[in-house]
Write a protein that holds these residues in place. Structure first.
Motif: not given
Length: 339
Positions: A142-148
């Motif tokens: 985590m995270d895998i793309g929601a919050n760059v």
């Protein structure tokens, strides 16, 4: 356990989603609300020739709109009030379902979850987690793309939430690692360096930094990173798994001798394929919202949808949100309203 499925999302059509729901219903562990166009879903159910007891566990909830893959996630959720993904999350909010599952537009799924359920108290940014196969046992990333673009306290919150999920997966005291370019505490960019002491001071079982080569070793239960790094890690792993399978298949077919040998190793080859197949894990949980939501791959098969539905029920049964709230309370440094 009653789970809501956005039966209109995904790239492969509603029939595949209904097949997955039927397979989950056949286990007797869940009942499913199929959310979408009632006439279409009724036809899908009838076409499967299901046993009466399975049909009795499938409930159609009509939704007149669909968020398309090409839609802007936020705008679509605002304008399409009766979209299948939004209605699915409303079922969770109203207590009619314990979890919402969607293989549709992932951004819209996340936006619908946040808009409908709201954030858990103290969570700045909900995130998406994923499970990776390793040499020992699956690891949570985590995270895998929601919050760059993240700040240190975001990564601390990710660690708290991912650890809670790991507990649901069976880890009693999850070992948490911070993904960076070296094992030493001073290695990494400013985000990693500032996050390290927060994790060290937390009540989590933080074991220090881990490198990319450590992801698949299975020496940790949870790996934390920002969404930019996590998404690249996820997509590269998916691509490598597909490439490895193709290369192995090509090599086996290359000569008569390797073809004969291929017949002998076929059981191991089949087992390896299953081991690296993301579908056995169902989907990627959306953590940090006040409820349970799971984001599935757009090309999910019926098997993947079945596993996602059972996964959602297991998360609810294991009191996922309660564990996260308790862990947040135990780590005051993870709490904050800053976005």
């Amino acid at each position: 356990m009653h789970v809501a499925l956005d039966a209109m999302g995904g790239d492969r059509g509603s029939r595949i989603l209904v097949q997955g729901a039927a397979a989950a219903a056949e286990t007797g562990e869940v009942e499913i609300s199929l959310v979408g166009a009632e006439d279409v879903l009724r036809q899908d159910i009838n076409a499967l020739s299901l046993a009466p007891d399975v049909v009795s566990r499938l409930h159609i909830v009509h939704a007149s709109e669909v968020v398309e893959m090409c839609d802007n996630p936020v705008n679509a959720i605002r304008k399409k009030k009766d979209s299948s993904v939004l209605v699915a999350f409303h079922l969770v909010k109203d207590g009619k379902a314990c979890a919402a599952i969607s293989a549709g537009n992932s951004g819209a799924t996340m936006a619908a979850g946040i808009r409908t359920l709201g954030r858990l108290e103290g969570v700045s940014r909900p995130g998406i987690t994923s499970i990776f196969p390793t040499l020992k046992k699956p690891v949570v990333l985590m995270d895998i793309g929601a919050n760059v673009d993240c700040k240190p306290h975001h990564l601390l919150q990710f660690a708290v939430m991912a650890s809670a999920y790991s507990q649901i997966m069976g880890s009693k005291n999850p070992r948490v690692g911070l993904l960076t370019i070296g094992e030493e505490a001073g290695k990494g960019n400013s985000l990693v360096k500032e996050t390290w002491p927060l994790l060290k001071q937390s009540s989590l079982n933080f074991i220090g930094n881990v490198e990319g080569r450590d992801v698949f070793r299975g020496d940790v239960d949870v790996i934390i990173c920002d969404g930019f790094v996590g998404n690249i890690c996820l997509k590269m792993s998916e691509g490598f798994a597909e490439a490895a399978m193709t290369m192995m298949r090509d090599e086996i077919k290359s000569t008569l001798l390797t073809r004969i040998g291929g017949l002998l190793v076929y059981p191991a080859f089949k087992s390896f394929r299953k081991r690296v197949n993301y579908e056995q894990y169902g989907g990627a949980p959306l953590l940090g919202v006040n409820g349970i939501g799971i984001v599935c791959h757009g090309k999910s098969s019926a098997e993947a949808i079945k596993n996602a539905l059972l996964q959602g029920a297991a998360m609810a049964k294991g009191n996922m949100t309660g564990i996260i709230q308790k862990s947040l309370a135990a780590n005051n440094g993870a709490r904050g309203a800053e976005v």
